[in-house]
Design a protein around this motif. Structure first.
Motif, PDB file in Angstrom:
ATOM      1  N   THR A   9       0.846  -1.195   0.000  1.00  0.00           N
ATOM      2  CA  THR A   9       0.000   0.000   0.000  1.00  0.00           C
ATOM      3  C   THR A   9       0.886   1.250   0.000  1.00  0.00           C
ATOM      4  OG1 THR A   9      -0.130  -0.111   2.426  1.00  0.00           O
ATOM      5  CG2 THR A   9      -1.923  -1.141   1.176  1.00  0.00           C
ATOM      6  N   PRO A  10       0.322   2.408  -0.301  1.00  0.00           N
ATOM      7  CA  PRO A  10       1.130   3.640  -0.408  1.00  0.00           C
ATOM      8  C   PRO A  10       1.948   3.933   0.845  1.00  0.00           C
ATOM      9  CG  PRO A  10      -1.028   4.001  -1.347  1.00  0.00           C
ATOM     10  CD  PRO A  10      -1.083   2.650  -0.695  1.00  0.00           C
ATOM     11  N   ILE A  11       3.136   4.515   0.631  1.00  0.00           N
ATOM     12  CA  ILE A  11       3.976   4.919   1.759  1.00  0.00           C
ATOM     13  C   ILE A  11       3.697   6.370   2.149  1.00  0.00           C
ATOM     14  CG2 ILE A  11       5.786   3.262   1.254  1.00  0.00           C
ATOM     15  CD1 ILE A  11       7.364   5.452  -0.123  1.00  0.00           C
ATOM     16  N   GLY A  12       2.804   7.008   1.434  1.00  0.00           N
ATOM     17  CA  GLY A  12       2.461   8.394   1.730  1.00  0.00           C
ATOM     18  C   GLY A  12       1.334   8.874   0.835  1.00  0.00           C
ATOM     19  N   ASN A  13       1.656   9.104  -0.410  1.00  0.00           N
ATOM     20  CA  ASN A  13       0.670   9.568  -1.387  1.00  0.00           C
ATOM     21  C   ASN A  13      -0.310   8.443  -1.707  1.00  0.00           C
ATOM     22  OD1 ASN A  13      -0.665  10.378  -3.826  1.00  0.00           O
ATOM     23  ND2 ASN A  13       0.983  11.840  -4.192  1.00  0.00           N
ATOM     24  N   VAL A  80      -1.900  -6.141   5.035  1.00  0.00           N
ATOM     25  CA  VAL A  80      -1.358  -4.824   4.707  1.00  0.00           C
ATOM     26  C   VAL A  80      -0.647  -4.247   5.929  1.00  0.00           C
ATOM     27  CG1 VAL A  80      -3.166  -4.339   3.007  1.00  0.00           C
ATOM     28  CG2 VAL A  80      -3.464  -3.546   5.355  1.00  0.00           C
ATOM     29  N   SER A  81       0.362  -3.441   5.671  1.00  0.00           N
ATOM     30  CA  SER A  81       1.056  -2.733   6.749  1.00  0.00           C
ATOM     31  C   SER A  81       0.584  -1.284   6.746  1.00  0.00           C
ATOM     32  CB  SER A  81       2.571  -2.806   6.548  1.00  0.00           C
ATOM     33  OG  SER A  81       2.943  -2.117   5.376  1.00  0.00           O
ATOM     34  N   ASP A  82       1.084  -0.494   7.669  1.00  0.00           N
ATOM     35  CA  ASP A  82       0.718   0.924   7.688  1.00  0.00           C
ATOM     36  C   ASP A  82       1.159   1.627   6.417  1.00  0.00           C
ATOM     37  OD1 ASP A  82      -0.496   0.754  10.105  1.00  0.00           O
ATOM     38  OD2 ASP A  82       1.097   1.702  11.265  1.00  0.00           O
ATOM     39  N   ALA A  83       2.286   1.195   5.861  1.00  0.00           N
ATOM     40  CA  ALA A  83       2.812   1.836   4.658  1.00  0.00           C
ATOM     41  C   ALA A  83       3.775   0.892   3.956  1.00  0.00           C
ATOM     42  CB  ALA A  83       3.528   3.139   5.007  1.00  0.00           C
ATOM     43  N   GLY A  84       3.653   0.803   2.647  1.00  0.00           N
ATOM     44  CA  GLY A  84       4.603   0.020   1.874  1.00  0.00           C
ATOM     45  C   GLY A  84       4.268  -1.456   1.816  1.00  0.00           C
ATOM     46  N   THR A  85       5.307  -2.267   1.709  1.00  0.00           N
ATOM     47  CA  THR A  85       5.156  -3.701   1.497  1.00  0.00           C
ATOM     48  C   THR A  85       5.209  -4.471   2.815  1.00  0.00           C
ATOM     49  OG1 THR A  85       6.206  -3.479  -0.672  1.00  0.00           O
ATOM     50  CG2 THR A  85       6.100  -5.688   0.267  1.00  0.00           C
ATOM     51  N   PRO A  86       4.182  -5.260   3.131  1.00  0.00           N
ATOM     52  CA  PRO A  86       4.179  -6.034   4.372  1.00  0.00           C
ATOM     53  C   PRO A  86       5.365  -6.985   4.460  1.00  0.00           C
ATOM     54  CG  PRO A  86       1.999  -6.015   3.376  1.00  0.00           C
ATOM     55  CD  PRO A  86       2.950  -5.435   2.360  1.00  0.00           C
TER      56      PRO A  86
END
Length: 219
Positions: A9-13, A80-86
């Motif tokens: 999932t997105p790391i910010g945007n 999913v993680s908070d941001a990026g790749t789990p």
């Protein structure tokens, strides 16, 4: 048996999400999220109404059993993680390994990664690199970890929090000398900043500018 989908999932945007990730999050039976409140922002943005359950460092053992039970019932789960790749510096590894051990399909849905985003924009060599995640919060252990990395020929990528970035930089200065490094923060977000300079310059910068956001340090 169901399948565990490892969804980046997105790391910010929030626009940095793939069409496949959106469709996967819509189609699975359950989303296992590091922080359901954080993930809800993403789900609301893309009109996704799939049920969620929390899955984070301090409940991963209990929740892994719950998720495994659901998968054995033939249902599908997106991790999913908070941001990026789990699985990268988060508890995702535990449930991924458990699924593999139980012959449950693990399907990667690739996408954003803070490590790769910062590395490719750093100007440092990318043909070979080593990612060490977060170093120890304990000063002596952290310094020893840096000393072990001193003879590393590959580019080194380190994660750090805003609360410890100044201590990490001071240790790097002591171990590596006034080396050239890259410090990236808030990558893909509104206040994205990538500093390419000697470590002493970055240390001076944070004496007047309070560190904010998550940091990626590249040596």
């Amino acid at each position: 048996m169901g399948a565990l989908y490892v969804v980046a999932t997105p790391i910010g945007n929030l626009e940095d999400i793939t069409l496949r990730a959106i469709e996967t999050l819509k189609s699975v039976d359950l989303i296992a999220a590091e922080d359901t409140r954080h993930t809800k922002i993403l789900l609301d943005r893309y009109d996704i109404h799939t049920p969620m359950t929390s899955y984070f460092e301090y409940n991963k053992i209990r929740k892994s059993d719950y998720i495994l039970k659901i998968l054995k019932e033939g249902k599908s789960v997106a991790l999913v993680s908070d941001a990026g790749t789990p699985g990268i510096s988060d508890p995702g590894y535990t449930i991924i390994k458990l699924c593999i051990d139980n012959n449950i399909a693990v399907v990667p849905i690739p996408g954003p990664s803070g490590v790769i985003a910062a590395l490719t924009a750093s100007g440092k060599p990318t043909s070979q690199f080593t990612f060490v995640g977060f170093l120890s919060p304990k000063p002596i252990k952290r310094k020893n970890q840096l000393k072990k990395l001193f003879d590393e020929d590959r580019t080194i990528v380190i994660y750090e929090s805003p609360h410890r970035i100044e201590k990490l930089l001071a240790d790097i200065l002591e171990v590596y000398g006034d080396t050239q490094l890259v410090v990236a923060r808030e990558v893909t977000k509104k206040f994205e900043e990538i500093r390419r300079e000697k470590v002493s310059f970055t240390i001076e910068h944070f004496k007047t500018q309070k560190p904010k956001g998550e940091f990626i340090v590249i040596i």
